[in-house]
Enzyme design. Structure first.
Site, short mmCIF file in Angstrom:
data_model
loop_
_atom_site.label_atom_id
_atom_site.label_comp_id
_atom_site.label_asym_id
_atom_site.label_seq_id
_atom_site.Cartn_x
_atom_site.Cartn_y
_atom_site.Cartn_z
N TRP A 343 0.83 -1.22 0.00
CA TRP A 343 0.00 0.00 0.00
C TRP A 343 0.86 1.26 0.00
O TRP A 343 0.38 2.34 -0.30
CB TRP A 343 -0.96 0.01 1.19
CG TRP A 343 -0.31 0.25 2.55
CD1 TRP A 343 0.85 -0.28 3.02
CD2 TRP A 343 -0.82 1.08 3.61
NE1 TRP A 343 1.10 0.15 4.31
CE2 TRP A 343 0.09 0.99 4.70
CE3 TRP A 343 -1.95 1.88 3.75
CZ2 TRP A 343 -0.09 1.68 5.90
CZ3 TRP A 343 -2.12 2.56 4.96
CH2 TRP A 343 -1.20 2.47 6.01
N ASP A 344 2.13 1.10 0.36
CA ASP A 344 3.07 2.22 0.35
C ASP A 344 2.96 2.98 -0.97
O ASP A 344 3.05 4.21 -1.00
CB ASP A 344 4.52 1.72 0.48
CG ASP A 344 4.77 0.85 1.70
OD1 ASP A 344 3.88 0.04 2.03
OD2 ASP A 344 5.85 0.95 2.29
N GLU A 482 0.49 -2.85 12.59
CA GLU A 482 0.70 -4.30 12.41
C GLU A 482 1.10 -5.03 13.69
O GLU A 482 1.27 -6.25 13.66
CB GLU A 482 1.76 -4.53 11.32
CG GLU A 482 1.31 -4.06 9.96
CD GLU A 482 2.34 -4.31 8.88
OE1 GLU A 482 3.52 -4.53 9.21
OE2 GLU A 482 1.96 -4.25 7.69
N LYS A 594 2.26 0.47 16.26
CA LYS A 594 3.42 0.54 15.37
C LYS A 594 3.46 1.84 14.55
O LYS A 594 4.52 2.39 14.30
CB LYS A 594 3.38 -0.66 14.41
CG LYS A 594 4.58 -0.74 13.48
CD LYS A 594 4.52 -1.97 12.61
CE LYS A 594 5.76 -2.14 11.77
NZ LYS A 594 5.68 -3.25 10.84
N GLN A 595 2.31 2.27 14.09
CA GLN A 595 2.30 3.40 13.16
C GLN A 595 0.91 4.02 13.12
O GLN A 595 -0.05 3.42 13.61
CB GLN A 595 2.69 2.93 11.77
CG GLN A 595 1.70 1.96 11.15
CD GLN A 595 2.32 1.12 10.05
OE1 GLN A 595 2.83 0.03 10.30
NE2 GLN A 595 2.31 1.62 8.84
#
Ligand code: BGC
Length: 737
Positions: A343-344, A482, A594-595
């Site tokens: 998806w980046d 994640e 995580k993000q």
């Protein structure tokens, strides 16, 4: 001419940063890229050239990977019998064994896409030679690569020997991909052709050396490769120029039968243009790209350079002439993530291109169109309808996420669930695609290709949701965070699915009104019956969106706040993620994130998600729980914080994002550039600090620049027209053209 804030410089040589800098100094042209490895050998270097689209599944490797192509760089120089190498820095002994490096500077000119290394070297004989190594991969003719080495005898009358070759005996960290290697040579010319051993791609490279002396090619039987060599003497103050021209093709460009001829034809035409001619055309092409891609920041040199650096890396990775390949998570600059597409690409790399180089954005979106068969296959294999894109994608379009990690320090492997459960990617692709359409007005793309992606991924979601507890739910997901795997009702996924189905219905209305024949075609092909569309409406109205009414915050997923709370800010200073500190199995049972997850949702939907005070509550809740274990995170936080008026955090996160590759603050840049962090930085600046959005009548900005910035100037395409915008501090918006 040396332009300010356009050059990445290494001065003096930093051997301890060898692999980090190899990544930073990568050059590329959207067809291939080559790491900044030296022409001569150096212990520990990771010579890597990757050509888009050439994947192979080697024996002993869990999944297919983008193949390390032949190394075209080697040019070995001997001075009075001393092999030139980066050895004995600043050793001033008169006759140093092995020679000595007396000076070193490497510069990558981002504006021109040219890498230069200058070295002052003393041979064992005492002769001092200045060598400059220049190289570029042509942006004008992407099958042409060129090197120019200049030698100046500063002291002494050295005897120079030059050896050049193309090395096909390369691996991906040990994995063998090449077979059937054949070579051909005469005088100054060499060609090498080989095939990948599973997928059957053919790659060919040819080189021609132009240098003083008698240039000849001989077979180096020990190393199984032809070597082109020459020798000559330089008198004090004399200069010699050595040029190596390289051509490259794969069977993705021409048939294997025609490939050898093409290699030599291209080489001849490169020789005809000459090094300077090739360089000029290359530079002109770069200048045209920078005309729209460059963002100018007045008042902050560090941010200015960081922006140019990330933009450069996006531009060298994005395919120009090919809409059947895409950019992997680590671009083409390293072996990390095996060249796989995540998806980046759609949510981080495509948006900057949509704004500044829409043609390139379209290429990347078309890659997904060409992979619809793989997405349909994945949906079907999992018992769903429509198209379900793989979390990690290669050339085939099939799911290529490895199921197991590399061995951990204690030898065991961890199960990787993202290929099973990180399903939001199908919606991320739809988001990026519709954003492209809204900005560009590229109806042709939408009608012929894009709509099918948006609608068939909507079909997938319609079949994927579960009707439970009187509402719609989605179980077994991994959201952007994640660390928390196989959870039920990830808010990111559930809410984006609502957004997706809503957009799919709006798109159908638009098609019915504007392209009725195509609407009909798609309705038939994708079986978009009234009952199916009714179900979409029902899902939109009844999807479970976890929300805490009392606290007025969105809940990342039910159960999240019942887990152990870890005060992430207390774990500073740190170079590791909190997950690495606590260990995988403990951290997945805590609230460490995580993000950007809820924060990512806020970036994508803004106030469409919730009123501002809820967004602020969300940010204040999730920010202190996030360890930014993914490089994708800081830029998204900068974007959202800036929009919420949290200026200090916004700037801190922006700086963090800008330093990820340049300062290697995650310690893994040797594996390649963080492509998403690069695109994220660009977006944090435009969507965050500049508040850029698409209004009814075109681009609008609501700037909130960091206090010490004077202005930001940028260009965006809107419906095919360039809009040049300058925002200043204190706030003023000036369209400059
Ligand atoms: C991140 C993902 C990302 C992947 C590739 C992971 O560490 O969590 O969001 O897609 O890296 O960059």
């Amino acid at each position: 001419m040396r332009r300010r804030l356009w050059t990445l410089e290494e001065f003096p040589f930093h051997p301890e940063k060898l692999n980090h800098y190899e990544t930073l100094f990568t050059i590329g042209n959207g067809y291939l890229a080559t790491r900044g490895t030296f022409e001569e050998d150096f212990d520990g270097s990771m010579a890597t050239t990757m050509v888009h689209g050439v994947f192979n599944h080697a024996q002993g490797v869990l999944v297919p990977e983008l193949v390390n192509s032949f190394n075209w760089l080697p040019i070995h120089i001997t001075i009075d019998g001393t092999p030139f190498q980066l050895i004995n820095q600043n050793d001033t002994t008169p006759n140093p064994p092995g020679g000595a490096v007396l000076g070193y500077r490497r510069t990558l000119d981002l504006y021109r896409g040219v890498l230069l290394r200058e070295v002052l070297f003393r041979a064992e004989s005492g002769a001092i030679v200045r060598l400059s190594f220049e190289r570029f991969v042509s942006l004008h003719d992407y099958h042409v690569l060129a090197q120019h080495i200049q030698l100046v005898a500063v002291d002494g009358n050295p005897e120079i020997e030059v050896e050049s070759f193309i090395d096909p005996h390369v691996t991906n960290a040990g994995a063998q991909h090449w077979t059937d290697i054949t070579t051909d040579y005469d005088d100054a010319r060499v060609s090498v052709i080989a095939k990948t051993n599973q997928s059957g791609y053919t790659l060919g490279m040819a080189s021609h050396l132009v240098a003083p002396g008698k240039v000849e090619t001989v077979m180096d039987t020990a190393n199984q490769r032809p070597v082109t060599r020459t020798s000559f003497t330089l008198r004090t103050e004399e200069t010699a120029d050595v040029y190596k021209f390289i051509s490259v093709f794969t069977n993705r460009d021409v048939s294997p039968v025609a490939l050898p001829g093409k290699l030599f034809d291209k080489l001849d035409s490169a020789l005809g243009s000459g090094y300077d001619g090739l360089l000029q055309a290359h530079e002109a092409e770069w200048a045209a790209y920078w005309d729209t891609s460059d963002i100018q920041i007045e008042g902050d040199d560090t941010s200015q350079f960081a922006l140019r650096f990330v933009t450069y890396h996006i531009l060298i990775a994005a395919p120009r002439h090919d809409d059947d390949v895409s950019v992997g998570a680590k671009t083409l600059s390293g072996l990390g993530y095996k060249g796989h597409v995540f998806w980046d690409t759609e949510l981080f790399i495509v948006p900057p291109l949509t704004l500044t180089q829409p043609r390139l954005a379209r290429n990347l979106l078309m890659y997904r169109y060409h992979r619809l068969a793989g997405a349909r296959h994945k949906a079907q294999a999992n018992g769903y309808e429509g198209a379900m894109f793989p979390w990690e994608s290669t050339d085939t379009g099939e799911e290529t996420t490895p199921q197991w990690s590399d061995p951990q320090p204690d030898g065991h492997r961890i199960r990787i669930w993202t290929g099973d459960s990180e399903q939001h990617i199908s919606t991320d692709i739809a988001y990026s695609l519709l954003q492209y359409w809204h900005w560009t007005g590229d109806h042709d793309f939408l009608i012929r290709y894009g709509a099918e992606i948006v609608l068939d991924t909507a079909v997938f979601w319609g079949s994927r949701v579960e009707h439970k507890n009187g509402r719609y739910e989605i179980s077994q997901q991994i959201g952007p965070d994640e660390y928390h795997e196989n959870i039920d009702n990830s808010i990111f996924t559930n809410r984006m699915v609502v957004w997706h189905l809503n957009e799919a219905l709006k798109l159908l209305d638009w098609l019915n009104a504007n392209a009725p024949a195509d609407a009909k075609r798609l309705i038939q092909a994708l079986d978009l019956t009234p009952a199916r569309l009714d179900k979409w409406r029902d899902i939109i109205a009844n999807m479970f969106i976890p929300f805490d009414e009392k606290q007025q915050i969105h809940i990342q997923f039910p159960g999240f706040f019942e887990m152990e709370f870890i005060p992430v800010p207390h774990y500073e200073p740190r170079t590791l993620s909190v997950q690495a500190i606590l260990g995988h199995y403990r951290s997945i049972q805590t609230q460490v994130i995580k993000q950007a997850d809820v924060v990512m949702l806020m970036a994508l939907l803004g106030e469409e998600l919730a009123p501002r005070d809820v967004l602020l509550n969300n940010f204040n809740t999730y920010y202190p729980r996030t360890d930014h274990g993914s490089s994708l995170s800081p830029a998204m936080h900068a974007w959202v914080a800036s929009q919420l008026g949290l200026d200090e955090i916004a700037y801190e996160m922006f700086e963090h994002a800008g330093a990820i590759d340049l300062h290697d603050n995650k310690g893994n840049v040797r594996d390649g550039i963080h492509g998403a962090a690069s695109g994220g930085l660009f977006q944090a600046l435009l969507f965050g600090f500049c508040g850029l959005r698409l209004g009814e009548n075109g681009p609008e900005v609501t700037p909130r620049l960091p206090e010490h910035w004077k202005s930001v100037s940028f260009t965006v395409y809107y419906r095919g027209e360039k809009r040049r915008i300058r925002v200043t501090n204190p706030v003023a918006v000036v369209p400059t053209a």
